[in-house]
Design a protein around this motif. Sequence first.
Motif, PDB file in Angstrom:
ATOM      1  N   LYS A   1       0.830  -1.208   0.000  1.00 14.83           N
ATOM      2  CA  LYS A   1       0.000   0.000   0.000  1.00 14.83           C
ATOM      3  C   LYS A   1       0.862   1.255   0.000  1.00 14.83           C
ATOM      4  CE  LYS A   1      -4.098  -1.782   2.327  1.00 14.83           C
ATOM      5  NZ  LYS A   1      -4.981  -1.659   3.500  1.00 14.83           N
ATOM      6  N   ILE A   2       1.952   1.224   0.753  1.00 12.97           N
ATOM      7  CA  ILE A   2       2.854   2.373   0.829  1.00 12.97           C
ATOM      8  C   ILE A   2       3.473   2.646  -0.538  1.00 12.97           C
ATOM      9  CG2 ILE A   2       5.084   3.125   1.766  1.00 12.97           C
ATOM     10  CD1 ILE A   2       4.172   1.719   4.409  1.00 12.97           C
ATOM     11  N   GLU A   3       3.875   1.595  -1.233  1.00 10.58           N
ATOM     12  CA  GLU A   3       4.460   1.776  -2.564  1.00 10.58           C
ATOM     13  C   GLU A   3       3.440   2.354  -3.543  1.00 10.58           C
ATOM     14  OE1 GLU A   3       6.139  -1.919  -3.778  1.00 10.58           O
ATOM     15  OE2 GLU A   3       7.859  -1.707  -2.440  1.00 10.58           O
ATOM     16  N   ARG A   4       2.201   1.865  -3.476  1.00  8.13           N
ATOM     17  CA  ARG A   4       1.159   2.396  -4.367  1.00  8.13           C
ATOM     18  C   ARG A   4       0.872   3.863  -4.069  1.00  8.13           C
ATOM     19  NH1 ARG A   4      -1.960  -2.234  -3.139  1.00  8.13           N
ATOM     20  NH2 ARG A   4      -3.443  -0.869  -2.125  1.00  8.13           N
ATOM     21  N   LEU A   5       0.757   4.199  -2.781  1.00  3.48           N
ATOM     22  CA  LEU A   5       0.475   5.586  -2.416  1.00  3.48           C
ATOM     23  C   LEU A   5       1.640   6.505  -2.777  1.00  3.48           C
ATOM     24  CD1 LEU A   5      -1.387   5.396   1.001  1.00  3.48           C
ATOM     25  CD2 LEU A   5      -2.190   6.465  -1.090  1.00  3.48           C
ATOM     26  N   THR A   6       2.855   6.015  -2.633  1.00  6.39           N
ATOM     27  CA  THR A   6       4.020   6.826  -2.973  1.00  6.39           C
ATOM     28  C   THR A   6       4.038   7.149  -4.456  1.00  6.39           C
ATOM     29  OG1 THR A   6       5.257   5.813  -1.169  1.00  6.39           O
ATOM     30  CG2 THR A   6       6.529   6.948  -2.843  1.00  6.39           C
ATOM     31  N   SER A   7       3.741   6.154  -5.284  1.00  5.20           N
ATOM     32  CA  SER A   7       3.711   6.418  -6.728  1.00  5.20           C
ATOM     33  C   SER A   7       2.552   7.356  -7.083  1.00  5.20           C
ATOM     34  CB  SER A   7       3.615   5.119  -7.520  1.00  5.20           C
ATOM     35  OG  SER A   7       2.380   4.490  -7.303  1.00  5.20           O
ATOM     36  N   HIS A   8       1.437   7.238  -6.375  1.00  7.36           N
ATOM     37  CA  HIS A   8       0.307   8.140  -6.600  1.00  7.36           C
ATOM     38  C   HIS A   8       0.688   9.576  -6.229  1.00  7.36           C
ATOM     39  CE1 HIS A   8      -3.771   9.784  -6.461  1.00  7.36           C
ATOM     40  NE2 HIS A   8      -3.488  10.232  -5.253  1.00  7.36           N
ATOM     41  N   LEU A   9       1.394   9.724  -5.110  1.00  6.88           N
ATOM     42  CA  LEU A   9       1.748  11.072  -4.652  1.00  6.88           C
ATOM     43  C   LEU A   9       2.826  11.714  -5.521  1.00  6.88           C
ATOM     44  CD1 LEU A   9       1.589  10.554  -0.805  1.00  6.88           C
ATOM     45  CD2 LEU A   9       0.104  11.984  -2.207  1.00  6.88           C
ATOM     46  N   GLU A  10       3.591  10.908  -6.249  1.00  4.35           N
ATOM     47  CA  GLU A  10       4.548  11.493  -7.187  1.00  4.35           C
ATOM     48  C   GLU A  10       3.813  12.211  -8.316  1.00  4.35           C
ATOM     49  OE1 GLU A  10       7.022   8.266  -8.383  1.00  4.35           O
ATOM     50  OE2 GLU A  10       8.190   8.303  -6.533  1.00  4.35           O
ATOM     51  N   LEU A  11       2.653  11.695  -8.690  1.00  7.59           N
ATOM     52  CA  LEU A  11       1.857  12.330  -9.742  1.00  7.59           C
ATOM     53  C   LEU A  11       0.975  13.454  -9.198  1.00  7.59           C
ATOM     54  CD1 LEU A  11       0.675   9.166 -11.689  1.00  7.59           C
ATOM     55  CD2 LEU A  11       2.445  10.787 -12.368  1.00  7.59           C
TER      56      LEU A  11
ATOM     57  N   ARG B   1       0.976  15.711  -6.224  1.00  9.36           N
ATOM     58  CA  ARG B   1       1.721  16.217  -5.070  1.00  9.36           C
ATOM     59  C   ARG B   1       0.841  16.904  -4.028  1.00  9.36           C
ATOM     60  NH1 ARG B   1       7.055  15.740  -6.127  1.00  9.36           N
ATOM     61  NH2 ARG B   1       7.680  15.677  -8.306  1.00  9.36           N
ATOM     62  N   ARG B   2      -0.258  17.461  -4.435  1.00  8.00           N
ATOM     63  CA  ARG B   2      -1.085  18.233  -3.504  1.00  8.00           C
ATOM     64  C   ARG B   2      -2.275  17.437  -2.974  1.00  8.00           C
ATOM     65  NH1 ARG B   2      -2.177  23.957  -5.997  1.00  8.00           N
ATOM     66  NH2 ARG B   2      -2.844  24.327  -3.868  1.00  8.00           N
ATOM     67  N   ASP B   3      -2.232  16.138  -3.070  1.00  9.35           N
ATOM     68  CA  ASP B   3      -3.303  15.285  -2.551  1.00  9.35           C
ATOM     69  C   ASP B   3      -3.038  15.047  -1.063  1.00  9.35           C
ATOM     70  OD1 ASP B   3      -5.260  13.474  -2.015  1.00  9.35           O
ATOM     71  OD2 ASP B   3      -4.725  12.069  -3.600  1.00  9.35           O
ATOM     72  N   TYR B   4      -3.506  15.978  -0.250  1.00  6.41           N
ATOM     73  CA  TYR B   4      -3.177  15.955   1.167  1.00  6.41           C
ATOM     74  C   TYR B   4      -3.877  14.824   1.912  1.00  6.41           C
ATOM     75  CZ  TYR B   4      -1.278  20.453  -0.062  1.00  6.41           C
ATOM     76  OH  TYR B   4      -0.564  21.447  -0.669  1.00  6.41           O
TER      77      TYR B   4
ATOM     78  N   GLN C   1      -1.723  11.894   1.498  1.00  4.63           N
ATOM     79  CA  GLN C   1      -0.525  12.050   2.325  1.00  4.63           C
ATOM     80  C   GLN C   1      -0.824  11.638   3.764  1.00  4.63           C
ATOM     81  OE1 GLN C   1       1.021  16.030   2.071  1.00  4.63           O
ATOM     82  NE2 GLN C   1       1.377  15.882  -0.137  1.00  4.63           N
ATOM     83  N   ARG C   2      -1.990  12.029   4.236  1.00  3.14           N
ATOM     84  CA  ARG C   2      -2.382  11.667   5.602  1.00  3.14           C
ATOM     85  C   ARG C   2      -2.543  10.154   5.723  1.00  3.14           C
ATOM     86  NH1 ARG C   2      -7.457  11.150   8.544  1.00  3.14           N
ATOM     87  NH2 ARG C   2      -7.051  11.627  10.728  1.00  3.14           N
ATOM     88  N   GLY C   3      -3.180   9.544   4.729  1.00  2.00           N
ATOM     89  CA  GLY C   3      -3.338   8.093   4.736  1.00  2.00           C
ATOM     90  C   GLY C   3      -2.002   7.375   4.712  1.00  2.00           C
ATOM     91  N   LEU C   4      -1.057   7.913   3.947  1.00  2.00           N
ATOM     92  CA  LEU C   4       0.279   7.318   3.887  1.00  2.00           C
ATOM     93  C   LEU C   4       0.956   7.385   5.249  1.00  2.00           C
ATOM     94  CD1 LEU C   4       2.653   6.132   2.282  1.00  2.00           C
ATOM     95  CD2 LEU C   4       3.306   8.473   1.708  1.00  2.00           C
ATOM     96  N   ARG C   5       0.845   8.521   5.915  1.00  2.00           N
ATOM     97  CA  ARG C   5       1.458   8.649   7.245  1.00  2.00           C
ATOM     98  C   ARG C   5       0.829   7.682   8.237  1.00  2.00           C
ATOM     99  NH1 ARG C   5       1.568  14.207   5.871  1.00  2.00           N
ATOM    100  NH2 ARG C   5      -0.382  14.565   6.969  1.00  2.00           N
TER     101      ARG C   5
END
Length: 87
Positions: free
Chosen positions: A29-39, A41-44, A47-51
């Motif tokens: 899940k972390i890898e998927r969210l990280t790749s999503h956040l690279e595209l 950047r302002r999806d806060y 970001q909260r879900g990743l943390r």
Amino acid sequence: MVKNSPISVIPQEEKRGSVEFQVFNFTNKIERLTSHLELHRRDYLSQRGLRKILGKRQRLLVYLSKKNRVRYRELIGQLGIREPKTG
């Protein structure tokens, strides 16, 4: 969104409730969210879900390191997770 192939280190016979499987699942899940956040950047919210997921995985790893240090070292070696600094 870029799809990454999930890591397939844990065998399918592994119990879904085991700590190893949960850490493995959180890592995917972390890898998927990280790749999503690279595209996006302002999806806060993501970001909260990743943390939150990072915190859950960290708590599980601390639990596993206290219970069984050998399994802990094997798991972080297989998944490529850095060991947290202590002290």
